[in-house]
Design a protein around this motif. Structure first.
Motif, mmCIF file in Angstrom:
data_model
loop_
_atom_site.group_PDB
_atom_site.id
_atom_site.type_symbol
_atom_site.label_atom_id
_atom_site.label_comp_id
_atom_site.label_asym_id
_atom_site.label_seq_id
_atom_site.Cartn_x
_atom_site.Cartn_y
_atom_site.Cartn_z
ATOM 1 N N SER A 50 0.843 -1.196 0.000
ATOM 2 C CA SER A 50 0.000 0.000 0.000
ATOM 3 C C SER A 50 0.875 1.242 0.000
ATOM 4 C CB SER A 50 -0.905 -0.008 1.228
ATOM 5 O OG SER A 50 -1.593 1.221 1.356
ATOM 6 N N TYR A 248 -3.394 3.956 -2.932
ATOM 7 C CA TYR A 248 -4.738 3.869 -2.353
ATOM 8 C C TYR A 248 -5.206 5.258 -1.940
ATOM 9 C CZ TYR A 248 -4.924 -1.251 -1.961
ATOM 10 O OH TYR A 248 -4.971 -2.594 -2.224
ATOM 11 N N ALA A 254 -7.333 -0.386 1.740
ATOM 12 C CA ALA A 254 -6.081 -1.137 1.716
ATOM 13 C C ALA A 254 -6.073 -2.214 2.802
ATOM 14 C CB ALA A 254 -4.896 -0.184 1.905
ATOM 15 N N LEU A 266 0.943 -3.848 4.323
ATOM 16 C CA LEU A 266 0.276 -2.598 4.682
ATOM 17 C C LEU A 266 1.156 -1.836 5.668
ATOM 18 C CD1 LEU A 266 -2.585 -1.080 4.458
ATOM 19 C CD2 LEU A 266 -2.973 -2.060 6.736
#
Length: 540
Positions: A50, A248, A254, A266
């Motif tokens: 992400s 994102y 995400a 993440l």
């Protein structure tokens, strides 16, 4: 650098004697553990992370925020790099030596190349450093060279770095700096190929680096794809088949993608999941201290925050923010209320610096301070704007802060959103932000100096408030030349006393690295700076 992360950061303070998380010793060799781990975990899967859209071209001299910084970290290699604990390890460097901490001789390893096949030489470093340091080239990272002899903020300069031969060059500093090696892991000190100087503007969208990965594609506001670079022989050997950095707009999206196995890594858990993510992810949850601080910056160009009354308003706003309640309620303890301008994970940290009491929640004191400012220089009916990007998880804490500010100070307060991170940064940089604005700092290297100079030093690349104080600058310079760590620490504390008097920024809280990863990947580790160490992640 800067944003959370290097605020240009997302990014330094006077190049003062950096105080390590742990001692980095002399100019040791590269860490063999990293290479071994990569070799044992070799895989071919492409790892998705992400991320967001970089604000600037992907060059060491311009990139100073977290999204671009993560790309630059993986497509370039510097003289040294920082391991997971913040220790310095040689990468391109063979040795970095000095007899007086002013005049340095740097020898690089032979055989390094850029992704276009051209060699990495001493000239590659010297030309890159001189270019970034020169005022004429308007580089965001210029400030990081202010410790070099010949540097100037006022006019075009030629810093004192000279080529000796293909693999050797020298650097002369303006004053002694025993921690010079520590600076050199930051991206501003990376080398550049000849192709950059032929087309500096076009280069940033199709960069040619010397790191473990190279850029395969960049789809703006969507996806950046990196592939392992053939010819990279350094210690950060990729253990995967490549990286996809996915932009994102919503962190909740995400997070849900990661839970579903549609996103591998993440770096930032959204606040909506702070109370549950460790239970949901188990051993795949990351919650560890990191060298990251969140602040609210106060622009010097706003008239209501100028003069003595303006400083009182800054202090009143700080005292009207209930950090304890926000960090516990919104962040479930994954944030720690700030008590200084640095970070508890950095050597020399102190929670009792004179003036730091303005970081305590004091509704009555805040109201009295605001009233005194009004008597001195009235502004009447007033609504405070707190600006930030809306594509990350900041509205909740801004709303919470505004609730107590409205109640305690009797003024209006509201979130001023910008749709994307780069839109917010551009508004901040062209001084069109009408209120105070969020600032986050992710350290470039593990030191107190890096939390002070780059943000609050006069003319610093991440001094987005245009703050300037000669006494503060002088203390940072004195700390840079200190003969021992204890002396430097005391000088940094004195410098912070000035910041608490002027309040160019309002420290909020220290941020843990709160991230996670899907069952699709292994060997995931987050570093001292809160970034995931991407090259060692494996995926089948």
């Amino acid at each position: 650098m800067t944003p959370r992360g290097r605020m240009a950061g997302i990014g330094a303070f006077t190049l003062a004697s950096a105080l390590l998380l742990s001692a980095c010793g002399g100019s040791g060799s590269s860490d063999e553990g990293d290479s071994t781990a990569a070799a044992e975990g070799d895989s071919t899967g492409v790892v998705s992370i992400s991320s967001g859209e970089p604000q600037n071209p992907l060059t060491p001299g311009m990139t100073n925020e977290v999204y671009g910084g993560l790309v630059v970290k993986n497509i370039y290699s510097g003289l040294v790099y920082y391991d997971a604990d913040g220790n310095v390890q040689n990468e391109v460097a063979e040795s970095i030596e000095s007899d007086d901490n002013v005049n340095w001789t740097i020898t690089i390893q032979d055989g390094w190349t850029f992704s276009d096949g051209t060699p990495v030489t001493a000239q590659s470093f010297v030309d890159a450093w001189k270019y970034v340091a020169n005022l004429d080239n308007a580089q965001n990272q210029q400030y990081f060279f202010n410790g070099f002899a010949g540097f100037s903020f006022e006019e075009p300069s030629d810093i004192a770095v000279e080529v000796v031969d293909e693999t050797t060059f020298t650097a002369e500093l303006a004053q002694p700096a025993s921690d010079f090696r520590l600076w050199l892991g930051y991206s501003a000190f990376n080398p550049m190929p000849e192709a950059f100087f032929e087309d500096p503007e076009g280069f940033g969208s199709e960069p040619i680096g010397n790191g473990p990965y190279e850029l395969e594609s960049w789809e703006n506001d969507s996806l950046i794809t990196l592939v392992p670079r053939e010819g990279y022989e350094g210690p950060r050997q990729p253990a995967n088949g490549g990286l996809e950095m996915v932009a994102y707009v919503e962190e909740d999206t995400a997070y849900n993608d990661m839970l579903d196995g549609n996103l591998d890594v993440l770096p930032n858990v959204p606040s909506s999941a702070f109370a549950t993510f460790e239970d949901e992810l188990g051993e795949r949850a990351v919650n560890q201290p990191a060298a990251v601080i969140q602040v609210v910056n106060v622009p010097e160009w706003l008239p209501e925050f100028q003069g003595e009354a303006g400083v009182m308003r800054r202090q009143a706003i700080s005292m009207a923010i209930d950090r304890d309640t926000i960090t516990e309620t919104l962040y479930s303890g994954s944030r720690t209320p700030a008590s200084d301008f640095t970070s508890p994970v950095i050597a020399g940290f102190s929670d009792d610096i004179p003036g730091s009491e303005i970081l305590d929640y004091d509704p009555e004191g805040a109201a009295e301070m605001w009233e005194q400012a009004e008597e001195m220089d009235p502004i009447g009916d007033y609504t405070l704007q707190i600006a930030s990007n809306a594509d990350s998880d900041h509205q909740d804490w801004i709303d919470a802060a505004c609730n107590t500010i409205r109640t305690d100070l009797g003024i209006g307060c509201e979130f001023a959103p910008y749709t994307t991170f780069d839109e917010f940064l551009n508004a901040r940089d062209d001084e069109s932000v009408e209120g105070i604005f969020r600032g986050g700092w992710q350290a470039d290297w593990p030191s107190m100096s890096n939390f002070l100079g780059p943000i609050y030093g006069t003319g610093a690349g991440s001094n987005d408030m245009n703050y300037s104080n000669e006494e503060f600058d002088a203390l940072l310079a004195e700390a840079a030349a200190a003969e021992d760590e204890a002396t430097a620490v005391e000088l940094y504390k004195q410098a912070q006393e000035i910041l608490f008097q002027d309040v160019p920024g309002i420290p909020l809280w220290y941020q843990n690295a709160t991230g996670g990863y899907a069952e699709t990947v292994e060997n995931v580790e987050f570093g001292w700076d809160s970034d995931p160490i991407l090259y060692q992640i494996t995926k089948e």
